[in-house]
Scaffold this active site. Structure first.
Site, PDB file in Angstrom:
ATOM      1  N   HIS A 154     -11.981  -3.727 -10.636  1.00  0.00           N
ATOM      2  CA  HIS A 154     -10.875  -4.295 -11.421  1.00  0.00           C
ATOM      3  C   HIS A 154      -9.938  -5.111 -10.527  1.00  0.00           C
ATOM      4  CE1 HIS A 154     -11.109  -2.835 -15.539  1.00  0.00           C
ATOM      5  NE2 HIS A 154     -11.343  -1.588 -15.146  1.00  0.00           N
TER       6      HIS A 154
ATOM      7  N   CYS B  74     -14.583   2.005 -20.135  1.00  0.00           N
ATOM      8  CA  CYS B  74     -13.379   1.408 -19.558  1.00  0.00           C
ATOM      9  C   CYS B  74     -12.309   1.366 -20.640  1.00  0.00           C
ATOM     10  CB  CYS B  74     -13.702   0.000 -19.079  1.00  0.00           C
ATOM     11  SG  CYS B  74     -12.292  -0.869 -18.369  1.00  0.00           S
ATOM     12  N   LEU B  75     -11.092   1.798 -20.303  1.00  0.00           N
ATOM     13  CA  LEU B  75     -10.016   1.803 -21.301  1.00  0.00           C
ATOM     14  C   LEU B  75      -9.756   0.396 -21.843  1.00  0.00           C
ATOM     15  CD1 LEU B  75      -7.379   4.279 -19.792  1.00  0.00           C
ATOM     16  CD2 LEU B  75      -9.108   4.713 -21.546  1.00  0.00           C
TER      17      LEU B  75
ATOM     18  N   GLN C 110      -5.143  -3.544 -15.536  1.00  0.00           N
ATOM     19  CA  GLN C 110      -5.260  -2.945 -16.872  1.00  0.00           C
ATOM     20  C   GLN C 110      -3.896  -2.611 -17.458  1.00  0.00           C
ATOM     21  OE1 GLN C 110      -8.285   0.129 -15.476  1.00  0.00           O
ATOM     22  NE2 GLN C 110      -8.910  -0.256 -17.595  1.00  0.00           N
TER      23      GLN C 110
ATOM     24  N   HIS D 185     -15.570   1.519  -9.780  1.00  0.00           N
ATOM     25  CA  HIS D 185     -15.197   0.850 -11.031  1.00  0.00           C
ATOM     26  C   HIS D 185     -13.768   0.297 -10.930  1.00  0.00           C
ATOM     27  CE1 HIS D 185     -15.030   0.823 -15.645  1.00  0.00           C
ATOM     28  NE2 HIS D 185     -13.775   0.617 -15.281  1.00  0.00           N
ATOM     29  N   GLU D 186     -12.832   1.138 -10.438  1.00  0.00           N
ATOM     30  CA  GLU D 186     -11.431   0.701 -10.347  1.00  0.00           C
ATOM     31  C   GLU D 186     -11.264  -0.387  -9.298  1.00  0.00           C
ATOM     32  OE1 GLU D 186      -9.803   1.484 -12.769  1.00  0.00           O
ATOM     33  OE2 GLU D 186     -10.923   3.252 -13.393  1.00  0.00           O
TER      34      GLU D 186
ATOM     35  N   GLY E  90      -9.413   6.965 -14.751  1.00  0.00           N
ATOM     36  CA  GLY E  90      -8.946   6.008 -13.759  1.00  0.00           C
ATOM     37  C   GLY E  90      -8.319   4.808 -14.436  1.00  0.00           C
TER      38      GLY E  90
HETATM   39 ZN   LIG Z   1     -12.090  -0.065 -16.263  1.00  0.00          ZN
END
Ligand SMILES: [Zn+2]
Length: 175
Positions: free
Chosen positions: A139, A93-94, A52, A135-136, A47
């Site tokens: 963000h 998380c990226l 991000q 999670h997304e 995701g």
């Molecule tokens: Zn993340």
């Protein structure tokens, strides 16, 4: 700066995002969606949210090839409501590479959003897909998964988090 993966320390990750105007922002949507997909696939994430990719916009992607999301990979102006029991599972998380910690989330998510054609849809998610949506969505509110960790765990991660922030600074993302 163009659409590049932002690391912890980049201020865009802490900003609440703006809703997209599906008509007016058409051009921008067509530019950043391919860029976001590119980041997601290259980094092998499941995701990715707008901030991000350095776009403070209310949009996230989920990898529809790897998650049971009924084929929905693009979530524009999403609303996420979660229900069910609370479950602890490991998350990463990226934007915070190399850190994986258990986070408490609800088991199910009901998501309403627009797809890239501007069609409203809704989908009910469970397990990892529900977790990824929560999670997304965080963000989009400027919230990161490390915010959910206990002070003790955060203390243990302090050095690693500092290293990631230093990397963000080196990349010129801190401003
Ligand atoms: Zn993340």
């Amino acid at each position: 700066m163009p659409y590049q993966l932002q690391l912890l320390g980049s201020p865009v990750l802490r900003k609440k995002t703006e809703p997209l105007d599906l008509r007016e922002d058409r051009g921008e949507i067509e530019r950043f969606l391919p860029a976001m997909r590119d980041i997601l696939h290259r980094r092998e994430g499941i995701g990715l949210a707008g901030p991000q990719a350095n776009a403070s916009l209310r949009v996230f992607l989920l990898d529809a090839d790897r998650l049971p999301v009924e084929g929905h990979g693009v979530f524009i102006n999403p609303e996420v409501s979660s229900s069910g029991r609370e479950v602890y599972e490991e998350e990463g998380c990226l934007s915070i590479p190399g850190i994986f910690e258990r986070v408490k989330r609800r088991e199910c998510s009901h998501v309403e959003a627009y797809d890239e054609r501007g069609e409203l849809f809704s989908v009910d998610l469970r397990g990892l897909a529900a977790r990824a949506a929560q999670h997304e969505f965080d963000h989009l509110e400027g919230v990161l998964f490390i915010d959910h960790l206990s002070p003790i765990i955060k203390r243990m991660l302090r050095k690693k988090l500092r290293e990631i922030r230093a990397e963000a600074e080196k990349l010129g993302q801190v401003g």
